[in-house]
Design a protein around this motif. Structure first.
Motif, PDB file in Angstrom:
ATOM      1  N   PRO A 100      -2.233   3.632  -2.548  1.00 25.05           N
ATOM      2  CA  PRO A 100      -3.012   2.573  -3.199  1.00 25.05           C
ATOM      3  C   PRO A 100      -4.180   3.141  -3.989  1.00 25.05           C
ATOM      4  N   PRO A 105      -8.138  -2.122   2.158  1.00 26.31           N
ATOM      5  CA  PRO A 105      -7.852  -2.035   3.598  1.00 26.31           C
ATOM      6  C   PRO A 105      -8.943  -2.659   4.460  1.00 26.31           C
ATOM      7  N   LEU A 159      -8.735  -6.511   4.168  1.00 24.12           N
ATOM      8  CA  LEU A 159      -7.629  -7.058   4.946  1.00 24.12           C
ATOM      9  C   LEU A 159      -7.926  -7.017   6.440  1.00 24.12           C
ATOM     10  N   ASN A 213      -2.185  -2.900  -7.098  1.00 26.34           N
ATOM     11  CA  ASN A 213      -2.036  -2.832  -5.644  1.00 26.34           C
ATOM     12  C   ASN A 213      -1.285  -4.012  -5.053  1.00 26.34           C
ATOM     13  N   PHE A 265       1.044  -2.904   0.956  1.00 28.98           N
ATOM     14  CA  PHE A 265       0.411  -4.106   1.498  1.00 28.98           C
ATOM     15  C   PHE A 265       1.441  -5.241   1.511  1.00 28.98           C
ATOM     16  N   GLN A 325       1.649  -7.982   2.915  1.00 31.10           N
ATOM     17  CA  GLN A 325       1.144  -9.358   2.936  1.00 31.10           C
ATOM     18  C   GLN A 325       0.698  -9.841   1.563  1.00 31.10           C
ATOM     19  N   VAL A 326       0.660  -8.948   0.573  1.00 29.04           N
ATOM     20  CA  VAL A 326       0.275  -9.333  -0.788  1.00 29.04           C
ATOM     21  C   VAL A 326       1.513  -9.849  -1.513  1.00 29.04           C
TER      22      VAL A 326
END
Length: 327
Positions: free
Chosen positions: A117, A123, A126, A162, A168, A170-171
């Motif tokens: 990333p 991070p 999140l 990103n 990630f 959950q994105v």
């Protein structure tokens, strides 16, 4: 229902003191209860009827305060979203202290780009969202598997770079205003190169035809842009393969680099490079916020009429829209 916000703080494990703390402002749909905590502490409960809330994380432009994006955070929260803005003062370059969206410069080098990333703050953000989900006003009310990244300028680039489930999961979507992925020649890239984007999630890109900051910054990329919108257009055309009809490019007639920022702040950043907007910036912001809201409703919340409304909004002749593409 009305909009309230709360504040949080988080540590950046990879940063050194005193530049290792970010401060978050979290906007949410609220519902007054008349409770003692509400009366004495201002802790207004969330409107649970709209939960679970997808989450939008907004990445600011460099040296652009989060108050410039509060108007957008409120409008998105009014649609039933939780919106996170944050402030991080950091020394990204030796001797250069700035308000940053969090850019891992080492991840931008040719031999590294795409393998990790580029968002150094994400991070921690999140992780703090997990804490918000576990206790407090929003406990149990967040949809942690529906996180949307959005941003302006350098922060917009962070958002779209990103939105990668590989890093990630959950994105699920991203959007950016006045951002592109042209590669800086000082990092070792050839002039005019456009770096690829993950292209795994729906993406929405905005560019302004009067973006003086982009137009004045082309020397970083070893070229002279034909138009202020050229790198944004090339990013859409070259960095995204498309094919799902969930990637959008909206070029705004008369909008400049800071049309998304309100109230305007001339004291920081590079607004002195910008060109004057030639159309109502209130109307530009109305269009931007409505487009983002419908984009999220259509491609994240999968609301039945949102996709049709989004298509109608962008394809209907409008003096504010110079061009619209989808792929």
């Amino acid at each position: 229902m009305y909009i309230r916000a709360m504040f949080r703080a988080a540590k950046i494990e990879t940063a050194s003191s005193p530049y290792d703390t970010i401060h978050m402002k979290v906007f949410y749909p609220a519902q007054a209860s008349g409770s003692e905590a509400e009366q004495n502490l201002g802790e207004v409960p969330a409107d649970v009827q709209q939960a679970p809330f997808p989450i939008v994380i907004l990445f600011n432009g460099i040296n652009c305060g989060i108050e410039l994006y509060q108007w957008l955070a409120i409008r998105l929260a009014e649609r039933g979203l939780v919106v996170v803005t944050f402030s991080w003062v950091s020394e990204n370059l030796p001797g250069m202290v700035a308000l940053t969206p969090g850019v891992d410069l080492q991840a931008l080098f040719p031999e590294v780009y795409g393998t990790r990333p580029t968002a150094s703050a994400l991070p921690a953000l999140l992780s703090e969202i997990k804490q918000i989900q576990s206790q407090g006003i929003l406990a149990g009310l967040l949809d942690e598997q529906k996180i949307i990244l959005g941003g302006h300028s350098a922060g917009g680039r962070v958002a779209i770079e990103n939105a990668d489930p590989k890093f990630f999961p959950q994105v699920v979507a991203s959007f950016a205003y006045a951002a592109h992925t042209a590669a800086v020649v000082q990092l070792g890239y050839e002039p005019g190169k456009i770096l690829p984007l993950p292209d795994a999630c729906p993406q929405l890109l905005f560019g302004g035809t009067h973006d003086g900051v982009i137009a004045s910054s082309s020397n970083r990329y070893g070229v002279t842009w034909e138009k202020a919108t050229t790198p944004v257009l090339r990013t859409f055309q070259e960095a995204l393969s498309g094919g799902r009809k969930d990637s959008y490019l909206v070029l705004l007639e008369g909008a400049n680099h800071f049309s998304i920022a309100h109230p305007f702040d001339s004291t920081t950043g590079r607004p002195f490079l910008d060109l004057p907007a030639t159309q109502s910036e209130d109307r530009i912001r109305d269009l931007v916020s409505e487009t983002i809201g419908l984009f999220i409703d259509a491609h994240v919340r999968h609301q039945s009429t949102a996709l049709e409304s989004l298509q109608y909004l962008l394809s209907t002749p409008n003096p504010l829209i110079a061009s619209f593409e989808q792929k």
